[in-house]
Design an enzyme around this catalytic site. Structure first.
Site, PDB file in Angstrom:
ATOM      1  N   ASP A  56       0.849  -1.181   0.000  1.00  0.00           N
ATOM      2  CA  ASP A  56       0.000   0.000   0.000  1.00  0.00           C
ATOM      3  C   ASP A  56       0.892   1.242   0.000  1.00  0.00           C
ATOM      4  OD1 ASP A  56      -2.925   0.966   0.480  1.00  0.00           O
ATOM      5  OD2 ASP A  56      -1.725   2.147   1.877  1.00  0.00           O
ATOM      6  N   ILE A  57       0.543   2.219  -0.829  1.00  0.00           N
ATOM      7  CA  ILE A  57       1.315   3.460  -0.887  1.00  0.00           C
ATOM      8  C   ILE A  57       0.960   4.320   0.326  1.00  0.00           C
ATOM      9  CG2 ILE A  57       1.799   5.552  -2.216  1.00  0.00           C
ATOM     10  CD1 ILE A  57       0.977   3.959  -4.751  1.00  0.00           C
ATOM     11  N   GLU A  91      -4.833   2.224  -4.203  1.00  0.00           N
ATOM     12  CA  GLU A  91      -3.376   2.266  -4.117  1.00  0.00           C
ATOM     13  C   GLU A  91      -2.808   1.003  -3.473  1.00  0.00           C
ATOM     14  OE1 GLU A  91      -4.769   4.557  -0.409  1.00  0.00           O
ATOM     15  OE2 GLU A  91      -5.425   4.330  -2.462  1.00  0.00           O
TER      16      GLU A  91
END
Length: 198
Positions: free
Chosen positions: A78-79, A120
Protein backbone atom coordinates in the site's frame (compact mmCIF):
# COMPACT_ATOMS: atom_id res chain seq x y z
CA UNK A 1 -22.74 -27.78 -41.69
CA UNK A 2 -19.12 -28.12 -40.58
CA UNK A 3 -17.44 -24.90 -39.43
CA UNK A 4 -13.71 -24.82 -38.74
CA UNK A 5 -11.30 -22.08 -37.76
CA UNK A 6 -7.89 -21.75 -39.37
CA UNK A 7 -5.03 -19.31 -38.83
CA UNK A 8 -2.57 -18.52 -41.60
CA UNK A 9 0.15 -16.17 -40.43
CA UNK A 10 -1.57 -13.20 -38.80
CA UNK A 11 -4.90 -13.87 -40.53
CA UNK A 12 -7.77 -15.89 -39.04
CA UNK A 13 -10.44 -17.56 -41.16
CA UNK A 14 -13.67 -19.36 -40.56
CA UNK A 15 -14.22 -22.14 -43.08
CA UNK A 16 -17.70 -23.46 -43.73
CA UNK A 17 -18.36 -26.55 -45.87
CA UNK A 18 -21.76 -26.65 -47.57
CA UNK A 19 -22.59 -29.91 -49.41
CA UNK A 20 -24.37 -29.57 -52.77
CA UNK A 21 -26.81 -32.41 -53.10
CA UNK A 22 -25.56 -35.95 -52.53
CA UNK A 23 -22.94 -36.22 -55.23
CA UNK A 24 -22.41 -32.74 -56.63
CA UNK A 25 -19.57 -31.60 -54.41
CA UNK A 26 -19.08 -29.04 -51.68
CA UNK A 27 -19.03 -25.28 -51.54
CA UNK A 28 -16.19 -23.98 -49.37
CA UNK A 29 -16.82 -20.54 -47.87
CA UNK A 30 -13.83 -18.68 -46.37
CA UNK A 31 -14.68 -15.79 -44.05
CA UNK A 32 -11.92 -13.52 -42.79
CA UNK A 33 -12.52 -13.26 -39.02
CA UNK A 34 -9.17 -11.65 -38.18
CA UNK A 35 -10.68 -8.45 -36.78
CA UNK A 36 -13.20 -10.36 -34.66
CA UNK A 37 -10.51 -12.73 -33.37
CA UNK A 38 -8.17 -9.85 -32.53
CA UNK A 39 -11.00 -7.95 -30.83
CA UNK A 40 -11.79 -11.01 -28.69
CA UNK A 41 -8.13 -11.30 -27.69
CA UNK A 42 -8.08 -7.61 -26.80
CA UNK A 43 -11.24 -8.01 -24.70
CA UNK A 44 -9.67 -10.97 -22.85
CA UNK A 45 -6.61 -8.84 -22.07
CA UNK A 46 -8.77 -5.91 -20.93
CA UNK A 47 -10.87 -8.21 -18.72
CA UNK A 48 -7.82 -9.24 -16.69
CA UNK A 49 -5.66 -6.10 -16.81
CA UNK A 50 -5.71 -2.83 -14.88
CA UNK A 51 -5.99 -0.12 -17.53
CA UNK A 52 -3.70 2.41 -15.83
CA UNK A 53 -0.81 0.27 -14.54
CA UNK A 54 -1.06 -2.60 -17.07
CA UNK A 55 -0.71 -5.04 -14.17
CA UNK A 56 -3.26 -7.79 -13.69
CA UNK A 57 -6.48 -6.78 -11.95
CA UNK A 58 -8.03 -8.21 -8.80
CA UNK A 59 -10.34 -10.57 -10.68
CA UNK A 60 -7.39 -12.22 -12.42
CA UNK A 61 -5.48 -12.37 -9.12
CA UNK A 62 -8.34 -14.23 -7.41
CA UNK A 63 -8.66 -16.66 -10.34
CA UNK A 64 -4.90 -17.23 -10.33
CA UNK A 65 -4.91 -17.84 -6.56
CA UNK A 66 -7.60 -20.50 -6.98
CA UNK A 67 -5.31 -22.40 -9.41
CA UNK A 68 -2.19 -22.40 -7.18
CA UNK A 69 -0.47 -25.77 -6.89
CA UNK A 70 2.86 -24.92 -5.22
CA UNK A 71 3.60 -23.40 -1.82
CA UNK A 72 4.67 -19.76 -1.76
CA UNK A 73 4.03 -16.28 -0.46
CA UNK A 74 1.65 -13.39 -0.95
CA UNK A 75 2.52 -9.75 -0.45
CA UNK A 76 0.15 -6.83 -0.02
CA UNK A 77 1.57 -3.36 -0.75
CA UNK A 78 0.00 0.00 0.00
CA UNK A 79 1.32 3.46 -0.89
CA UNK A 80 1.80 5.51 2.27
CA UNK A 81 -0.14 8.80 2.43
CA UNK A 82 -1.28 8.40 -1.17
CA UNK A 83 -4.18 10.79 -0.64
CA UNK A 84 -1.59 13.46 0.20
CA UNK A 85 0.11 12.92 -3.19
CA UNK A 86 -3.21 13.42 -4.97
CA UNK A 87 -4.13 16.42 -2.82
CA UNK A 88 -0.73 18.13 -3.12
CA UNK A 89 0.17 17.37 -6.74
CA UNK A 90 -3.13 16.38 -8.39
CA UNK A 91 -4.52 13.12 -9.75
CA UNK A 92 -2.17 12.91 -12.77
CA UNK A 93 0.70 12.82 -10.26
CA UNK A 94 -1.10 10.09 -8.32
CA UNK A 95 -1.49 8.10 -11.53
CA UNK A 96 2.22 8.51 -12.22
CA UNK A 97 3.08 7.19 -8.74
CA UNK A 98 0.80 4.18 -9.30
CA UNK A 99 2.62 3.45 -12.57
CA UNK A 100 6.01 3.89 -10.88
CA UNK A 101 4.97 1.35 -8.26
CA UNK A 102 3.76 -1.07 -10.93
CA UNK A 103 7.13 -0.79 -12.71
CA UNK A 104 8.99 -1.33 -9.44
CA UNK A 105 6.90 -4.46 -8.74
CA UNK A 106 7.66 -5.78 -12.23
CA UNK A 107 11.37 -5.09 -11.74
CA UNK A 108 11.57 -6.91 -8.39
CA UNK A 109 9.00 -9.69 -8.76
CA UNK A 110 9.11 -10.75 -12.40
CA UNK A 111 8.80 -14.38 -11.23
CA UNK A 112 5.52 -13.59 -9.49
CA UNK A 113 2.05 -12.40 -10.42
CA UNK A 114 1.49 -8.76 -9.50
CA UNK A 115 -1.86 -7.04 -9.59
CA UNK A 116 -3.48 -3.77 -8.72
CA UNK A 117 -5.66 -5.01 -5.90
CA UNK A 118 -7.65 -1.81 -5.51
CA UNK A 119 -6.94 1.92 -5.34
CA UNK A 120 -3.38 2.27 -4.12
CA UNK A 121 -3.15 -1.36 -2.93
CA UNK A 122 -1.19 -3.94 -4.91
CA UNK A 123 -0.75 -7.67 -4.36
CA UNK A 124 1.91 -10.15 -5.47
CA UNK A 125 1.89 -13.95 -5.44
CA UNK A 126 5.22 -15.74 -5.73
CA UNK A 127 5.08 -19.51 -6.02
CA UNK A 128 7.99 -21.65 -4.82
CA UNK A 129 9.30 -18.81 -2.67
CA UNK A 130 10.28 -18.96 1.00
CA UNK A 131 9.12 -16.41 3.51
CA UNK A 132 12.69 -15.52 4.45
CA UNK A 133 13.78 -14.89 0.87
CA UNK A 134 10.58 -12.98 0.11
CA UNK A 135 11.18 -10.82 3.18
CA UNK A 136 14.63 -9.83 1.88
CA UNK A 137 13.21 -9.17 -1.59
CA UNK A 138 10.37 -7.17 -0.04
CA UNK A 139 12.86 -4.97 1.82
CA UNK A 140 14.87 -4.37 -1.37
CA UNK A 141 11.65 -3.51 -3.22
CA UNK A 142 10.53 -1.13 -0.45
CA UNK A 143 13.88 0.67 -0.47
CA UNK A 144 14.00 0.81 -4.27
CA UNK A 145 10.57 2.43 -4.38
CA UNK A 146 11.48 4.92 -1.64
CA UNK A 147 14.70 6.00 -3.40
CA UNK A 148 13.47 5.85 -7.01
CA UNK A 149 13.92 8.89 -9.24
CA UNK A 150 10.60 10.69 -9.07
CA UNK A 151 8.97 14.08 -8.82
CA UNK A 152 6.54 12.71 -6.23
CA UNK A 153 8.38 11.10 -3.30
CA UNK A 154 6.47 8.62 -1.18
CA UNK A 155 6.94 5.23 0.45
CA UNK A 156 5.12 1.90 0.76
CA UNK A 157 4.06 -0.39 3.55
CA UNK A 158 4.13 -4.14 2.94
CA UNK A 159 2.46 -7.16 4.53
CA UNK A 160 3.90 -10.58 3.72
CA UNK A 161 2.88 -14.15 4.54
CA UNK A 162 2.79 -17.70 3.27
CA UNK A 163 -0.43 -18.33 1.44
CA UNK A 164 -2.85 -21.13 2.16
CA UNK A 165 -3.68 -22.50 -1.29
CA UNK A 166 -7.20 -23.62 -0.45
CA UNK A 167 -8.21 -20.54 1.51
CA UNK A 168 -8.08 -17.21 -0.31
CA UNK A 169 -10.10 -15.34 2.35
CA UNK A 170 -7.97 -16.52 5.26
CA UNK A 171 -4.75 -15.70 3.39
CA UNK A 172 -5.85 -12.23 2.36
CA UNK A 173 -7.22 -11.46 5.83
CA UNK A 174 -3.85 -12.39 7.34
CA UNK A 175 -1.77 -10.40 4.86
CA UNK A 176 -4.13 -7.43 5.29
CA UNK A 177 -3.56 -7.53 9.08
CA UNK A 178 0.20 -7.60 8.47
CA UNK A 179 -0.07 -4.59 6.15
CA UNK A 180 -2.13 -2.79 8.80
CA UNK A 181 0.63 -3.51 11.36
CA UNK A 182 3.22 -2.06 8.98
CA UNK A 183 1.09 1.09 8.74
CA UNK A 184 0.72 1.29 12.53
CA UNK A 185 4.47 0.75 13.03
CA UNK A 186 5.18 4.05 11.27
CA UNK A 187 4.82 3.02 7.62
CA UNK A 188 7.65 2.51 5.11
CA UNK A 189 8.22 -1.01 6.42
CA UNK A 190 7.71 -4.71 5.71
CA UNK A 191 5.87 -6.85 8.29
CA UNK A 192 5.85 -10.61 7.81
CA UNK A 193 3.85 -13.25 9.62
CA UNK A 194 6.60 -14.46 11.99
CA UNK A 195 7.12 -11.00 13.49
CA UNK A 196 3.41 -10.23 13.63
CA UNK A 197 1.24 -9.75 16.69
CA UNK A 198 -2.01 -11.40 15.63
Amino acid sequence: DGIQRVSIGQQHYQIRLIPIGKHHGTIVVFTDVTEITEAKKQMEILAKTDQLTKLYNRRYFVDYFDQLEQEGVVMLVDIDHFKGVNDQYGHPAGDKVLCELAQCLNDHFSDGVACRYGGEEFAVIIENETLENARNRGEKFRAAFQYRQTDFPCTVSVGLCRYQKEDYSKTMNLVDKLLYQAKNAGRNSVVWEEMAVI
